[in-house]
Design a protein around this motif. Structure first.
Motif, PDB file in Angstrom:
ATOM      1  N   ARG A 122       0.816  -1.215   0.000  1.00  0.00           N
ATOM      2  CA  ARG A 122       0.000   0.000   0.000  1.00  0.00           C
ATOM      3  C   ARG A 122       0.850   1.267   0.000  1.00  0.00           C
ATOM      4  O   ARG A 122       0.613   2.193  -0.777  1.00  0.00           O
ATOM      5  CB  ARG A 122      -0.919   0.011   1.221  1.00  0.00           C
ATOM      6  CG  ARG A 122      -1.762   1.287   1.317  1.00  0.00           C
ATOM      7  CD  ARG A 122      -2.654   1.284   2.534  1.00  0.00           C
ATOM      8  NE  ARG A 122      -3.646   0.223   2.411  1.00  0.00           N
ATOM      9  CZ  ARG A 122      -4.250  -0.346   3.438  1.00  0.00           C
ATOM     10  NH1 ARG A 122      -3.963   0.034   4.663  1.00  0.00           N
ATOM     11  NH2 ARG A 122      -5.133  -1.296   3.252  1.00  0.00           N
ATOM     12  N   ASN A 135       2.127   1.547  -3.776  1.00  0.00           N
ATOM     13  CA  ASN A 135       0.819   2.143  -4.045  1.00  0.00           C
ATOM     14  C   ASN A 135      -0.117   1.148  -4.751  1.00  0.00           C
ATOM     15  O   ASN A 135      -0.888   1.510  -5.634  1.00  0.00           O
ATOM     16  CB  ASN A 135       0.963   3.423  -4.876  1.00  0.00           C
ATOM     17  CG  ASN A 135      -0.262   4.307  -4.761  1.00  0.00           C
ATOM     18  OD1 ASN A 135      -0.992   4.230  -3.775  1.00  0.00           O
ATOM     19  ND2 ASN A 135      -0.482   5.143  -5.765  1.00  0.00           N
ATOM     20  N   ASP A 136      -0.004  -0.098  -4.368  1.00  0.00           N
ATOM     21  CA  ASP A 136      -0.824  -1.167  -4.931  1.00  0.00           C
ATOM     22  C   ASP A 136      -1.189  -2.129  -3.799  1.00  0.00           C
ATOM     23  O   ASP A 136      -0.394  -2.988  -3.418  1.00  0.00           O
ATOM     24  CB  ASP A 136      -0.056  -1.903  -6.042  1.00  0.00           C
ATOM     25  CG  ASP A 136      -0.892  -2.993  -6.690  1.00  0.00           C
ATOM     26  OD1 ASP A 136      -2.130  -2.875  -6.703  1.00  0.00           O
ATOM     27  OD2 ASP A 136      -0.285  -3.963  -7.181  1.00  0.00           O
TER      28      ASP A 136
END
Length: 148
Positions: free
Chosen positions: A21, A25-26
Motif C-alpha cells: 500500500r 501504491n498497490d
C-alpha cells in the motif's frame, strides 16, 4: 506450533499489505483477508491450548477450600461442563460451516465456511483436553502444561 506458524503468517500478510500500500501504491486485496482468516485459527488454537493448560478463568480458591471428595467431584464437573461447551462449539460450528460452504469469499476465493471450521477444530480440541483433565483427576495425576 501451528499457532506460532499462524502468527508468523499474520505478520507476513500484514507487512506485505503495508508495503504494497505505502511503498508500491498497490494494495494486495487478499492480504487482509488472509490475515483475518489466520487470526480466527490462531485464536481458536489459543483457546484450546488455554483449556489444555487449565489457563481458563476459574475460582480455584473456592474449590480448594472444599473437602477432598467434594473437591474432586466439583473439578470433574467443571471439566465436564467445559467439554460440553466444546461439544456445543463443534455442533454449532459444523452447522455454520455447512451453511456457508457454498458462499465464496471474494478476496481469497475460498468458501466462507472455512471461517467457521475453526470453531469445529477448537471445540473438538477442547473436548479432548477436558477428557484428558478428567482422566488425570480420576487417576490423581497432573496434566503437564504444553509449554514445558
Amino acid at each position: 506450533m501451528l499457532a506460532i506458524v499462524g502468527l508468523i503468517g499474520i505478520i507476513v500478510a500484514v507487512q506485505y499489505q503495508v508495503v504494497g500500500r505505502y511503498v508500491f501504491n498497490d494494495t494486495p486485496t487478499w492480504a487482509e483477508a488472509l490475515a483475518l482468516q489466520l487470526v480466527l485459527y490462531v485464536t481458536a488454537l489459543g483457546v484450546a491450548v488455554g483449556v489444555r493448560d487449565a489457563g481458563h478463568i476459574g475460582l480455584e480458591s473456592l474449590v480448594s477450600l472444599l473437602p477432598e471428595g467434594l473437591r474432586l467431584k466439583i473439578e470433574v464437573l467443571i471439566h465436564a461442563l467445559v467439554a460440553l461447551f466444546g461439544a456445543i462449539m463443534v455442533h454449532s460450528g459444523w452447522l455454520w460451516t455447512q451453511l456457508k460452504w457454498a458462499e465464496l469469499d471474494p478476496m481469497l476465493g475460498m468458501p466462507v465456511g472455512i471461517d467457521y471450521l475453526s470453531l469445529v477444530i477448537a471445540g473438538a480440541l477442547i473436548v479432548l483436553f477436558s477428557i484428558e483433565h478428567i482422566v488425570a483427576l480420576l487417576r490423581n495425576e497432573d496434566v503437564v502444561p504444553s509449554w514445558y
